[in-house]
Design a protein around this motif. Structure first.
Motif, PDB file in Angstrom:
ATOM      1  N   PRO A  36       0.813  -1.213   0.000  1.00  0.00           N
ATOM      2  CA  PRO A  36       0.000   0.000   0.000  1.00  0.00           C
ATOM      3  C   PRO A  36       0.852   1.270   0.000  1.00  0.00           C
ATOM      4  O   PRO A  36       0.401   2.330  -0.435  1.00  0.00           O
ATOM      5  CB  PRO A  36      -0.805  -0.125   1.304  1.00  0.00           C
ATOM      6  CG  PRO A  36      -0.805  -1.576   1.626  1.00  0.00           C
ATOM      7  CD  PRO A  36       0.504  -2.101   1.127  1.00  0.00           C
ATOM      8  N   GLN A  37       2.101   1.139   0.465  1.00  0.00           N
ATOM      9  CA  GLN A  37       2.975   2.302   0.551  1.00  0.00           C
ATOM     10  C   GLN A  37       3.488   2.759  -0.820  1.00  0.00           C
ATOM     11  O   GLN A  37       3.957   3.891  -0.957  1.00  0.00           O
ATOM     12  CB  GLN A  37       4.156   2.007   1.478  1.00  0.00           C
ATOM     13  CG  GLN A  37       3.748   1.838   2.936  1.00  0.00           C
ATOM     14  CD  GLN A  37       4.940   1.647   3.847  1.00  0.00           C
ATOM     15  OE1 GLN A  37       6.050   2.059   3.536  1.00  0.00           O
ATOM     16  NE2 GLN A  37       4.727   0.995   4.981  1.00  0.00           N
ATOM     17  N   LEU A  38       3.387   1.890  -1.831  1.00  0.00           N
ATOM     18  CA  LEU A  38       3.881   2.276  -3.147  1.00  0.00           C
ATOM     19  C   LEU A  38       3.145   3.509  -3.670  1.00  0.00           C
ATOM     20  O   LEU A  38       3.777   4.466  -4.144  1.00  0.00           O
ATOM     21  CB  LEU A  38       3.733   1.119  -4.143  1.00  0.00           C
ATOM     22  CG  LEU A  38       4.165   1.422  -5.581  1.00  0.00           C
ATOM     23  CD1 LEU A  38       5.642   1.788  -5.638  1.00  0.00           C
ATOM     24  CD2 LEU A  38       3.878   0.230  -6.491  1.00  0.00           C
ATOM     25  N   ALA A  39       1.833   3.503  -3.585  1.00  0.00           N
ATOM     26  CA  ALA A  39       1.045   4.651  -4.061  1.00  0.00           C
ATOM     27  C   ALA A  39       1.306   5.886  -3.215  1.00  0.00           C
ATOM     28  O   ALA A  39       1.277   7.019  -3.723  1.00  0.00           O
ATOM     29  CB  ALA A  39      -0.442   4.307  -4.054  1.00  0.00           C
ATOM     30  N   GLU A  40       1.580   5.705  -1.930  1.00  0.00           N
ATOM     31  CA  GLU A  40       1.882   6.843  -1.053  1.00  0.00           C
ATOM     32  C   GLU A  40       3.211   7.483  -1.446  1.00  0.00           C
ATOM     33  O   GLU A  40       3.346   8.710  -1.424  1.00  0.00           O
ATOM     34  CB  GLU A  40       1.936   6.377   0.406  1.00  0.00           C
ATOM     35  CG  GLU A  40       0.618   5.828   0.939  1.00  0.00           C
ATOM     36  CD  GLU A  40       0.754   5.250   2.339  1.00  0.00           C
ATOM     37  OE1 GLU A  40       1.826   5.470   2.968  1.00  0.00           O
ATOM     38  OE2 GLU A  40      -0.170   4.562   2.789  1.00  0.00           O
ATOM     39  N   ILE A  41       4.185   6.658  -1.810  1.00  0.00           N
ATOM     40  CA  ILE A  41       5.513   7.164  -2.159  1.00  0.00           C
ATOM     41  C   ILE A  41       5.521   7.782  -3.552  1.00  0.00           C
ATOM     42  O   ILE A  41       6.044   8.886  -3.759  1.00  0.00           O
ATOM     43  CB  ILE A  41       6.556   6.029  -2.069  1.00  0.00           C
ATOM     44  CG1 ILE A  41       6.667   5.512  -0.634  1.00  0.00           C
ATOM     45  CG2 ILE A  41       7.923   6.520  -2.552  1.00  0.00           C
ATOM     46  CD1 ILE A  41       7.468   4.223  -0.503  1.00  0.00           C
TER      47      ILE A  41
END
Length: 398
Positions: free
Chosen positions: A277-282
């Protein structure tokens, strides 16, 4: 006479105490060798990345494994005993994974270990599991040398995995680039500090070239790098049809974000290491448009085993949608549980033999048969990012 009687009594008491200590030592040894012989639980170790650069992977895998444990225990356990998941943090480092494995086996007396989430960290566990003769079921490790010793070519007798391997994953994305995206040229941007990334690079390149494609250049970075503009400038000048980026989400997010800021609009392709889920945040949702990744399953799959798992995971985790690593953690635990059931007892050697005989076991990521190299034969999916969210694009059978 009183003095002699006292001496005799003292001698008898000493013998009794010594016998008692001897029995305690023996019982402790028995408990250690079988991981709970005579206890009320069967201990399964989880060697996962709970902190560090791949913490998102370990967190998901841990939640998936715990869900499987809770379901099994609610149904009565295995062999009349409850399962106990003992989780150790490897801090996303190979050397820490080695130490965590030693602790799980020596101190916690587990009968088997699941983990790690990455190939490099799993390779830190393999020698310990082999030496101690404790079965290891890798969760997300996809590098072939996890289950097959690259020097001797021999199968690692005590090591198995829940994930498909890099040759298949690399082929899937190379074929997708050639057939679905009509790509004729590619640049490969590899994390040279990662066995996982280097493996995917090799197998993508071989298949893409076999399809008639041309690899214009191979670029490299390392984990914890943060400024990729110099390399991206070269890639932009090469003007490939696609960029293959086999890495983990933390660096991938930064690379894709910086590439889009520099005006690179071609598709980025990657593997299951993107799955966080952190990919889209980064990266930002906009930067992920026109990007694709291979993965072990899609929560959008309508197969009964998938919908059942997704619904149960959501209920147990506040509505969160399980990613691929959560599904693999769940499946790794289920693989172990099935093997213990067929083995008839929680004995590491018998669990190992039962794992090797696994056939047509229906799990969240598909129906699994472990082949002669202890790798699962199952399908892969290709996912496309739309609005920062993974969407099902294609399913590819082995």
């Amino acid at each position: 006479m009183k003095k002699i009687g006292a001496i005799l009594l003292s001698t008898v008491l000493t013998a009794v105490l010594a016998a008692g200590c001897g029995n305690n030592t023996e019982n402790s040894a028995n408990s250690g060798s079988g991981g709970n012989a005579g206890g009320g639980t069967i201990k399964i170790g989880a060697n996962l990345e709970l902190t560090g650069g791949q913490a998102s992977f370990g967190d998901s895998a841990s939640k998936g494994a715990q869900l499987a444990v809770d379901q099994i225990n609610a149904a009565g356990g295995i062999l009349g005993k409850q399962l106990e998941l003992v989780v150790a943090d490897n801090a996303s480092k190979s050397e820490e994974a080695t130490q965590a494995a030693q602790k799980l086996i020596t101190n916690d007396k587990v009968v088997t270990i699941i983990g790690a989430s990455t190939s490099t960290n799993t390779l830190g566990i393999v020698p310990v599991a082999t030496e101690k003769k404790i079965p290891l079921v890798a969760v997300g490790a996809t590098n072939p040398k996890v289950t097959v010793d690259e020097r001797s070519g021999d199968v690692n007798e005590w090591v198995f995995r829940a994930a498909f391997i890099d040759p298949f994953q690399g082929q899937v994305m190379a074929n997708f680039a050639s057939n679905n995206l009509s790509a004729k040229t590619a640049v490969i941007y590899t994390d040279t500090s990662s066995d996982y990334s280097k493996g995917l690079q090799k197998f993508f390149e071989e298949t893409f070239k076999a399809n008639g494609g041309e690899v214009l250049s191979q670029e490299s970075y390392q984990q914890k790098d943060s400024d990729f503009k110099a390399v991206l400038t070269r890639i932009k000048a090469a003007n490939p049809d696609v960029i293959y980026l086999p890495g983990y989400y933390e660096e991938v997010g930064k690379i894709v974000k910086q590439a889009r800021e520099m005006g690179i609009t071609v598709p980025f392709l990657g593997g299951d290491g993107w799955d966080s889920p952190q990919l889209a945040e980064i990266a930002g949702a906009a930067a992920l448009e026109n990007t694709f990744m291979s993965n072990h399953y899609s929560p959008e799959d309508t197969a009964t085993e998938v919908t059942t798992f997704v619904d149960a995971y959501k209920e147990a985790n506040g509505g969160a949608v399980p990613d691929g690593m959560a599904a693999l953690g769940y499946d790794a635990l289920k693989l172990v549980a099935d093997a213990i059931t067929r083995a008839g007892e929680a004995d590491p050697a018998k669990i190992k033999d039962a794992l090797a005989a696994t056939k047509d076991l229906q799990l969240a990521t598909g129906k699994i048969t472990l082949n002669e190299t202890h790798d699962p034969v199952k399908a892969a999916v290709v996912l496309k990012f739309v609005g920062g969210v993974q969407t099902f694009e294609a399913k590819v059978n082995p």
